[in-house]
Scaffold this motif. Sequence first.
Motif, PDB file in Angstrom:
ATOM      1  N   PHE A 112       0.821  -1.199   0.000  1.00  0.00           N
ATOM      2  CA  PHE A 112       0.000   0.000   0.000  1.00  0.00           C
ATOM      3  C   PHE A 112       0.863   1.260   0.000  1.00  0.00           C
ATOM      4  O   PHE A 112       0.561   2.235  -0.674  1.00  0.00           O
ATOM      5  CB  PHE A 112      -0.947   0.005   1.208  1.00  0.00           C
ATOM      6  CG  PHE A 112      -2.072  -0.974   1.076  1.00  0.00           C
ATOM      7  CD1 PHE A 112      -3.134  -0.717   0.225  1.00  0.00           C
ATOM      8  CD2 PHE A 112      -2.065  -2.161   1.790  1.00  0.00           C
ATOM      9  CE1 PHE A 112      -4.170  -1.622   0.101  1.00  0.00           C
ATOM     10  CE2 PHE A 112      -3.095  -3.066   1.666  1.00  0.00           C
ATOM     11  CZ  PHE A 112      -4.159  -2.801   0.815  1.00  0.00           C
ATOM     12  N   GLU A 113       1.949   1.211   0.748  1.00  0.00           N
ATOM     13  CA  GLU A 113       2.834   2.368   0.795  1.00  0.00           C
ATOM     14  C   GLU A 113       3.396   2.685  -0.584  1.00  0.00           C
ATOM     15  O   GLU A 113       3.451   3.841  -0.992  1.00  0.00           O
ATOM     16  CB  GLU A 113       3.969   2.124   1.796  1.00  0.00           C
ATOM     17  CG  GLU A 113       3.500   2.133   3.235  1.00  0.00           C
ATOM     18  CD  GLU A 113       4.574   1.670   4.206  1.00  0.00           C
ATOM     19  OE1 GLU A 113       5.747   1.501   3.784  1.00  0.00           O
ATOM     20  OE2 GLU A 113       4.232   1.471   5.381  1.00  0.00           O
ATOM     21  N   ARG A 114       3.818   1.650  -1.311  1.00  0.00           N
ATOM     22  CA  ARG A 114       4.329   1.864  -2.661  1.00  0.00           C
ATOM     23  C   ARG A 114       3.245   2.422  -3.565  1.00  0.00           C
ATOM     24  O   ARG A 114       3.481   3.351  -4.336  1.00  0.00           O
ATOM     25  CB  ARG A 114       4.872   0.553  -3.238  1.00  0.00           C
ATOM     26  CG  ARG A 114       6.283   0.242  -2.840  1.00  0.00           C
ATOM     27  CD  ARG A 114       6.841  -0.937  -3.634  1.00  0.00           C
ATOM     28  NE  ARG A 114       6.146  -2.190  -3.358  1.00  0.00           N
ATOM     29  CZ  ARG A 114       6.377  -2.974  -2.311  1.00  0.00           C
ATOM     30  NH1 ARG A 114       7.296  -2.618  -1.431  1.00  0.00           N
ATOM     31  NH2 ARG A 114       5.709  -4.089  -2.127  1.00  0.00           N
ATOM     32  N   GLN A 173       3.124   6.086  -5.397  1.00  0.00           N
ATOM     33  CA  GLN A 173       2.916   6.280  -6.829  1.00  0.00           C
ATOM     34  C   GLN A 173       1.760   7.229  -7.087  1.00  0.00           C
ATOM     35  O   GLN A 173       1.828   8.078  -7.982  1.00  0.00           O
ATOM     36  CB  GLN A 173       2.647   4.946  -7.518  1.00  0.00           C
ATOM     37  CG  GLN A 173       3.851   4.078  -7.642  1.00  0.00           C
ATOM     38  CD  GLN A 173       3.492   2.744  -8.262  1.00  0.00           C
ATOM     39  OE1 GLN A 173       2.400   2.546  -8.760  1.00  0.00           O
ATOM     40  NE2 GLN A 173       4.424   1.822  -8.206  1.00  0.00           N
ATOM     41  N   LEU A 174       0.689   7.091  -6.312  1.00  0.00           N
ATOM     42  CA  LEU A 174      -0.449   8.003  -6.469  1.00  0.00           C
ATOM     43  C   LEU A 174      -0.023   9.441  -6.190  1.00  0.00           C
ATOM     44  O   LEU A 174      -0.389  10.358  -6.930  1.00  0.00           O
ATOM     45  CB  LEU A 174      -1.593   7.602  -5.535  1.00  0.00           C
ATOM     46  CG  LEU A 174      -2.422   6.401  -5.964  1.00  0.00           C
ATOM     47  CD1 LEU A 174      -3.312   5.925  -4.824  1.00  0.00           C
ATOM     48  CD2 LEU A 174      -3.250   6.729  -7.189  1.00  0.00           C
ATOM     49  N   ALA A 175       0.746   9.634  -5.132  1.00  0.00           N
ATOM     50  CA  ALA A 175       1.215  10.980  -4.805  1.00  0.00           C
ATOM     51  C   ALA A 175       2.134  11.512  -5.894  1.00  0.00           C
ATOM     52  O   ALA A 175       2.027  12.674  -6.295  1.00  0.00           O
ATOM     53  CB  ALA A 175       1.934  10.969  -3.458  1.00  0.00           C
ATOM     54  N   ALA A 176       3.019  10.667  -6.389  1.00  0.00           N
ATOM     55  CA  ALA A 176       3.918  11.101  -7.466  1.00  0.00           C
ATOM     56  C   ALA A 176       3.127  11.462  -8.703  1.00  0.00           C
ATOM     57  O   ALA A 176       3.414  12.452  -9.375  1.00  0.00           O
ATOM     58  CB  ALA A 176       4.934  10.001  -7.777  1.00  0.00           C
ATOM     59  N   GLN A 177       2.114  10.693  -9.016  1.00  0.00           N
ATOM     60  CA  GLN A 177       1.276  10.967 -10.184  1.00  0.00           C
ATOM     61  C   GLN A 177       0.554  12.299  -9.996  1.00  0.00           C
ATOM     62  O   GLN A 177       0.443  13.080 -10.913  1.00  0.00           O
ATOM     63  CB  GLN A 177       0.259   9.831 -10.375  1.00  0.00           C
ATOM     64  CG  GLN A 177      -0.615  10.001 -11.584  1.00  0.00           C
ATOM     65  CD  GLN A 177       0.177   9.927 -12.860  1.00  0.00           C
ATOM     66  OE1 GLN A 177       1.130   9.192 -12.972  1.00  0.00           O
ATOM     67  NE2 GLN A 177      -0.206  10.688 -13.846  1.00  0.00           N
ATOM     68  N   GLY A 181       6.378  -1.943  -9.001  1.00  0.00           N
ATOM     69  CA  GLY A 181       7.109  -2.772  -8.065  1.00  0.00           C
ATOM     70  C   GLY A 181       6.247  -3.871  -7.468  1.00  0.00           C
ATOM     71  O   GLY A 181       6.749  -4.746  -6.787  1.00  0.00           O
ATOM     72  N   LEU A 182       4.951  -3.849  -7.676  1.00  0.00           N
ATOM     73  CA  LEU A 182       4.071  -4.841  -7.069  1.00  0.00           C
ATOM     74  C   LEU A 182       4.186  -6.189  -7.776  1.00  0.00           C
ATOM     75  O   LEU A 182       4.059  -7.229  -7.148  1.00  0.00           O
ATOM     76  CB  LEU A 182       2.626  -4.347  -7.106  1.00  0.00           C
ATOM     77  CG  LEU A 182       2.362  -3.116  -6.233  1.00  0.00           C
ATOM     78  CD1 LEU A 182       0.944  -2.636  -6.446  1.00  0.00           C
ATOM     79  CD2 LEU A 182       2.610  -3.413  -4.778  1.00  0.00           C
ATOM     80  N   ALA A 183       4.444  -6.149  -9.057  1.00  0.00           N
ATOM     81  CA  ALA A 183       4.601  -7.414  -9.777  1.00  0.00           C
ATOM     82  C   ALA A 183       5.823  -8.156  -9.242  1.00  0.00           C
ATOM     83  O   ALA A 183       5.832  -9.375  -9.152  1.00  0.00           O
ATOM     84  CB  ALA A 183       4.736  -7.166 -11.276  1.00  0.00           C
ATOM     85  N   GLY A 184       6.849  -7.387  -8.858  1.00  0.00           N
ATOM     86  CA  GLY A 184       8.049  -8.007  -8.308  1.00  0.00           C
ATOM     87  C   GLY A 184       7.840  -8.525  -6.899  1.00  0.00           C
ATOM     88  O   GLY A 184       8.675  -9.234  -6.367  1.00  0.00           O
TER      89      GLY A 184
END
Length: 141
Positions: free
Chosen positions: A106-108, A112-116, A130-133
């Motif tokens: 969730f943190e990742r 990403q949402l914040a970066a977007q 990074g979630l696929a990894g």
Amino acid sequence: AVAAWRAAVARALALSARRRLQVEERWRGICRLASTAAFAAWGTAARAARRAAEGARKRKAFACWRLLAQEQRLLKRYLRECSAAGFQGVSQGQHPAPGAVQPADFERLYAQLAAQRWEGDAGDGASSSGLAGQGLEEDDW
């Protein structure tokens, strides 16, 4: 002789005035054409810039939508896992099951949402998540 000279001067003045008027008319025509061409080029550039801005907004909106859909899938999976575990959670000495949804997932995603939101389009999506990894399949996002 003076009358002939006067007539010749009058003809020369009339011819000069006519030519000046013709030059002014040509100059106005050229200025009109240049103005028309400049406005046409400006309109074309403005339309292209508007299309590019709309495309960028659409790409950003789609990327945000994709990340929010990913969040919803993670939350549903997390709820399924909690339900299957009877909402007991993990005690202090235990480790979660491999492949389980972790707070770091969730943190990742939220990073990403914040970066977007604040930095624009940070990548092409799932490959940068990074979630696929982390053993999460796309269906589980």
